[in-house]
Design an enzyme around this catalytic site. Structure first.
Site, PDB file in Angstrom:
ATOM      1  N   TRP A 135       0.858  -1.186   0.000  1.00 27.63           N
ATOM      2  CA  TRP A 135       0.000   0.000   0.000  1.00 27.63           C
ATOM      3  C   TRP A 135       0.895   1.236   0.000  1.00 27.63           C
ATOM      4  O   TRP A 135       1.817   1.337   0.828  1.00 27.63           O
ATOM      5  CB  TRP A 135      -0.863  -0.061   1.273  1.00 27.63           C
ATOM      6  CG  TRP A 135      -1.813   1.065   1.469  1.00 27.63           C
ATOM      7  CD1 TRP A 135      -2.685   1.588   0.547  1.00 27.63           C
ATOM      8  CD2 TRP A 135      -2.028   1.793   2.687  1.00 27.63           C
ATOM      9  NE1 TRP A 135      -3.422   2.588   1.123  1.00 27.63           N
ATOM     10  CE2 TRP A 135      -3.034   2.744   2.429  1.00 27.63           C
ATOM     11  CE3 TRP A 135      -1.474   1.746   3.957  1.00 27.63           C
ATOM     12  CZ2 TRP A 135      -3.497   3.628   3.401  1.00 27.63           C
ATOM     13  CZ3 TRP A 135      -1.936   2.615   4.926  1.00 27.63           C
ATOM     14  CH2 TRP A 135      -2.932   3.548   4.646  1.00 27.63           C
ATOM     15  N   ASP A 216      -0.883  -5.409   9.676  1.00 28.31           N
ATOM     16  CA  ASP A 216      -1.826  -4.386   9.236  1.00 28.31           C
ATOM     17  C   ASP A 216      -3.106  -5.121   8.852  1.00 28.31           C
ATOM     18  O   ASP A 216      -3.124  -5.900   7.896  1.00 28.31           O
ATOM     19  CB  ASP A 216      -1.232  -3.640   8.023  1.00 28.31           C
ATOM     20  CG  ASP A 216      -2.150  -2.510   7.557  1.00 28.31           C
ATOM     21  OD1 ASP A 216      -3.271  -2.377   8.099  1.00 28.31           O
ATOM     22  OD2 ASP A 216      -1.742  -1.774   6.630  1.00 28.31           O
ATOM     23  N   LYS A 255     -13.236  -0.361   6.163  1.00 27.29           N
ATOM     24  CA  LYS A 255     -13.821  -1.156   5.073  1.00 27.29           C
ATOM     25  C   LYS A 255     -14.855  -2.145   5.587  1.00 27.29           C
ATOM     26  O   LYS A 255     -15.934  -2.263   5.019  1.00 27.29           O
ATOM     27  CB  LYS A 255     -12.744  -1.960   4.347  1.00 27.29           C
ATOM     28  CG  LYS A 255     -11.399  -1.328   4.310  1.00 27.29           C
ATOM     29  CD  LYS A 255     -11.205  -0.487   3.099  1.00 27.29           C
ATOM     30  CE  LYS A 255      -9.849   0.172   3.182  1.00 27.29           C
ATOM     31  NZ  LYS A 255      -9.540   0.982   2.049  1.00 27.29           N
TER      32      LYS A 255
END
Ligand code: LMR
Length: 420
Positions: A135, A216, A255
């Site tokens: 990312w 993460d 999300k």
């Protein structure tokens, strides 16, 4: 020219938010947004999860609802529940009191807290290893607090699979005590996760070389629709007991609860279970106080609304059931769109193989399209992807998938021809 700030250089726009801005400015009515990772329904619209809608009503009508400050650490019921979601209801680490949890500004805020905390207090090597690719934001989160950023091989572009050999070799050659950032599930950007066996090997090698794992977790429930399955690598890392360092978890609810703008997240520091309570307890208090200091000096105390919604969902059996259904709704729509895109590309006879689209998991697919192809997709077709070729599959729906398949087909053939 001003005599002040003479050294400031203007930076290019953020790759993801810059793309979003270009998409918004595009006047074409049939444009398609496969850029930023945000779930869309079958009409391409943002989706407020039914669990969230119900929780909002319940919360607002509840006695004592207010907009007071939270404590510096965050909303206690949220902290307790978020640790259970990620570590499991029967987590030994929670039962033994080995976890320090702090609310954060979603996943990015959790990563920043982790970075600032580790920079100041971690006695090991101050090199962070990120997957290649990763990312885009990871890099600057860690480099901006002064970490040296390095990478471990991850995506084998030629074979569109995990470069396990390269990954393990880097774990072995990294200076002992380095920090490895691991994507808990639904790897961003590739959509490729290690298998359970590969995870065992990765975690064992990290343990053997005394590294500190930092997970993460931004997509729990998105990869498989199952919260437990998607947290399995984290739970294994803790349970196996082979990792002697603390384990850090940066958790986002952007999300999986669809509350992108509310910035709901947490950092959990899991202390080794081998340590006894008499040394662990004062350490826990010290860690908590330092996380509080970081929080207080940066944003005082965390935002309350999203954390209260998430806590409402997690403490109400009906709402929790609804959330689990919502996760299945989102993950299964994404899976069906993967299948449909692959099917249509194969039907069009688009050069290349497309199995990777359905083999990958979570919100993203690493399509294999080049930066040139992506630029042409945007310019000629109004289909927006990150230049790495990452597509947010959540942006596909029954109405636009054939347009996207045809656009992919056109750009791939165009560049195949220009190579001849
Ligand atoms: C993404 O990768 O698209 C998301 O995680 C959104 C973001 O904040 O970058």
């Amino acid at each position: 020219m001003s005599k002040y700030f003479t050294e400031i250089k203007e930076l290019p726009p953020d790759p993801l938010f810059g793309l979003k801005a270009r998409y918004v400015a595009d006047k074409r009515t049939d444009k398609v947004d496969l850029g930023i990772g945000a779930y869309r329904d079958n009409n391409g619209k943002p989706w407020i999860l039914p669990a969230v809608r119900k929780a909002e009503r319940k919360l607002i009508d509840s006695e004592g609802y207010n907009h007071e400050y939270l404590s510096i650490s965050g909303y206690e019921p949220f902290l307790e529940q978020s640790a259970k979601v990620i570590l499991g209801e029967d987590s030994q680490a929670i039962q033994q009191g080995a976890v320090v949890s702090q609310q954060s500004l979603s996943g990015t805020g959790a990563l920043h807290l982790a970075a600032a905390f580790l920079k100041q207090f971690y006695a090991g090597t101050h090199t962070i290893y990120l997957s290649k690719p990763t990312w885009a934001n990871h890099n600057q989160i860690f480099s901006s607090v002064g970490f040296k950023v390095d990478s471990y091989p991850y995506w084998d572009a030629k074979n569109k699979k995990l470069d396990l050999e390269g990954y393990l070799a880097t774990i072995k050659s990294a200076p002992r005590g380095s920090i490895f950032v691991l994507h808990a599930c639904a790897h961003n950007p590739t959509g490729l996760d290690p298998t359970a066996q590969e995870w065992t090997q990765i975690l064992q090698t990290i343990a053997d070389h005394d590294h500190l794992p930092l997970f993460d977790s931004a997509y729990q429930g998105f990869a498989s629709g199952d919260l437990n399955k998607d947290a399995a690598p984290i739970r294994e890392a803790i349970k196996a007991g082979t990792i002697s360092s603390p384990i850090l978890i940066c958790q986002s609810f952007a999300k999986n609860v669809g509350m992108y703008g509310e910035r709901v997240g947490a950092i959990h520091v899991v202390l080794p279970l081998s340590e006894n309570a008499s040394t662990r307890d004062p350490l826990k208090k010290a860690i908590k106080s330092q996380l509080n200091k970081l929080t207080r000096s940066e944003f005082s105390n965390p935002p309350a609304y999203g954390a209260k919604i998430v806590a409402t969902i997690l403490t109400d059996n009906e709402l929790r059931k609804q959330w689990q259904e919502d996760l299945i709704t989102m993950s299964s729509r994404i899976i069906s769109m993967r299948k449909e895109l692959k099917r249509q590309l194969e039907e069009l006879g688009t050069p290349g193989t497309w199995d990777h689209i359905t083999n990958q998991t979570g919100m993203f697919s690493f399509t294999g399209l080049s930066a040139d192809m992506v630029a042409r997709l945007e310019k000629n077709h109004g289909v927006y992807l990150v230049s790495s070729g990452r597509a947010s599959v959540a942006g596909l729906n029954e109405h636009n998938v054939s347009k996207v398949a045809k656009a992919f087909d056109e750009v791939i053939r165009h560049f195949a021809k220009s190579k001849l």
